[in-house]
Design a protein around this motif. Structure first.
Motif, short mmCIF file in Angstrom:
data_model
loop_
_atom_site.label_atom_id
_atom_site.label_comp_id
_atom_site.label_asym_id
_atom_site.label_seq_id
_atom_site.Cartn_x
_atom_site.Cartn_y
_atom_site.Cartn_z
N ILE A 1 -63.72 -83.40 -2.36
CA ILE A 1 -63.51 -82.70 -3.62
C ILE A 1 -62.04 -82.34 -3.78
N GLY A 2 -61.42 -81.93 -2.68
CA GLY A 2 -60.00 -81.56 -2.72
C GLY A 2 -59.06 -82.73 -2.56
N ARG A 3 -59.61 -83.95 -2.37
CA ARG A 3 -58.82 -85.16 -2.19
C ARG A 3 -57.76 -84.97 -1.09
N SER A 4 -58.22 -84.52 0.07
CA SER A 4 -57.29 -84.20 1.15
C SER A 4 -57.67 -84.92 2.45
N HIS A 5 -56.82 -85.84 2.90
CA HIS A 5 -56.96 -86.54 4.18
C HIS A 5 -58.31 -87.23 4.35
N ILE A 6 -58.81 -87.82 3.27
CA ILE A 6 -60.14 -88.43 3.31
C ILE A 6 -60.19 -89.66 4.20
N ARG B 1 -55.07 -80.22 11.47
CA ARG B 1 -56.21 -79.31 11.51
C ARG B 1 -57.45 -79.94 10.88
N ALA B 2 -57.23 -80.77 9.86
CA ALA B 2 -58.36 -81.46 9.24
C ALA B 2 -59.01 -82.42 10.24
N ILE B 3 -58.18 -83.15 10.99
CA ILE B 3 -58.69 -84.08 11.99
C ILE B 3 -59.37 -83.32 13.12
N ILE C 1 -62.88 -82.14 11.87
CA ILE C 1 -63.92 -83.17 11.76
C ILE C 1 -64.36 -83.63 13.15
N LEU C 2 -63.43 -83.62 14.11
CA LEU C 2 -63.81 -83.97 15.48
C LEU C 2 -64.76 -82.91 16.06
N LEU C 3 -64.48 -81.64 15.76
CA LEU C 3 -65.32 -80.55 16.27
C LEU C 3 -66.72 -80.61 15.67
N LYS D 1 -60.51 -70.49 -3.82
CA LYS D 1 -59.66 -71.34 -4.63
C LYS D 1 -59.52 -72.69 -3.98
N LEU D 2 -59.31 -73.71 -4.81
CA LEU D 2 -59.28 -75.08 -4.31
C LEU D 2 -58.32 -75.27 -3.17
N GLU D 3 -57.12 -74.74 -3.29
CA GLU D 3 -56.12 -74.94 -2.25
C GLU D 3 -56.51 -74.22 -0.96
N GLY D 4 -57.21 -73.09 -1.09
CA GLY D 4 -57.57 -72.34 0.09
C GLY D 4 -58.84 -72.84 0.75
N SER D 5 -59.70 -73.47 -0.02
CA SER D 5 -60.99 -73.91 0.51
C SER D 5 -60.91 -75.26 1.20
N VAL D 6 -59.92 -76.03 0.87
CA VAL D 6 -59.77 -77.37 1.43
C VAL D 6 -58.68 -77.36 2.50
#
Length: 207
Positions: free
Chosen positions: A33-38, A111-113, A116-118, A100-105
């Protein structure tokens, strides 16, 4: 030799196991949804599925499942893990500033990687479903059918993770509203509670 019937059976079974909105899928949808590191997130999920399913189909599921008390212990630890994730979702829903979108994504790539590993490797449901359940079903078809079964399972993973990752972005305009994130977080929290109960029902009390 490729076996179409085995391939389709694996495709159906694997799809049924991964479509549930657990912590892994919830994080992918949120990032989508946030188009971040998909791209890296989707690739990690697919590679993890390939490795775990392959281990299960090639016999590791039977070995692990035969260890006395192992499945039950993992189920209880997994239920606790899911309850913790549910608590985090409800807490996020209770604080509008975090919706907010920026805070939720997760915008930071590392940290994103890591997240998802966790939620992939520390989620016992992933191990129970891919290694033990899918591995046990695959054993019915015999070793000669293993490649077709693995291919069917991989196809399901690629289609599902790529689909929810890249198409969730189309929902971005709707999630500009804080109320939308509150609804999503509450829904995820309820799903985590339901999933933890299901985990205990299917594995915690039956082994």
């Amino acid at each position: 030799m490729f076996n179409l019937n085995v391939y389709l059976a694996a495709l159906g079974l694997s799809t049924s196991q991964i479509v549930g909105i657990g912590p892994q899928n919830a994080f992918i949808i949120r990032q989508g949804i946030g188009r971040s590191h998909i791209l890296p997130i989707v690739l990690i999920c697919i590679v993890a599925d390939v490795l775990l399913i392959s281990c299960g189909v090639l016999g590791m599921g039977k070995i692990i499942g035969a260890i006395p008390g192992f499945v039950q212990t993992v189920a209880w630890l997994g239920a606790a893990f899911l309850l913790w994730l549910g608590f985090k979702s409800f807490r996020a829903a209770a604080h509008p500033g975090a919706l907010k979108l920026e805070g939720s994504v997760e915008r930071d790539r590392k940290r994103a990687i890591r997240t998802i590993l966790l939620v992939t490797l520390l989620n016992p449901y992933v191990w129970l479903d891919t290694v033990i359940l899918i591995g046990s079903v695959a054993s019915v078809y015999g070793s000669l059918a293993a490649p077709s079964f693995i291919l069917g399972s991989i196809t399901a993973s690629v289609l599902w993770f790529a689909g929810i990752g890249f198409f969730a972005g189309k929902l971005a305009p709707f999630f500009q509203k804080e109320s939308s994130w509150r609804v999503l977080d509450c829904a995820i929290g309820l799903i985590m509670l339901f999933t933890s109960s299901l985990l205990l029902w299917n594995y915690g009390f039956s082994h």
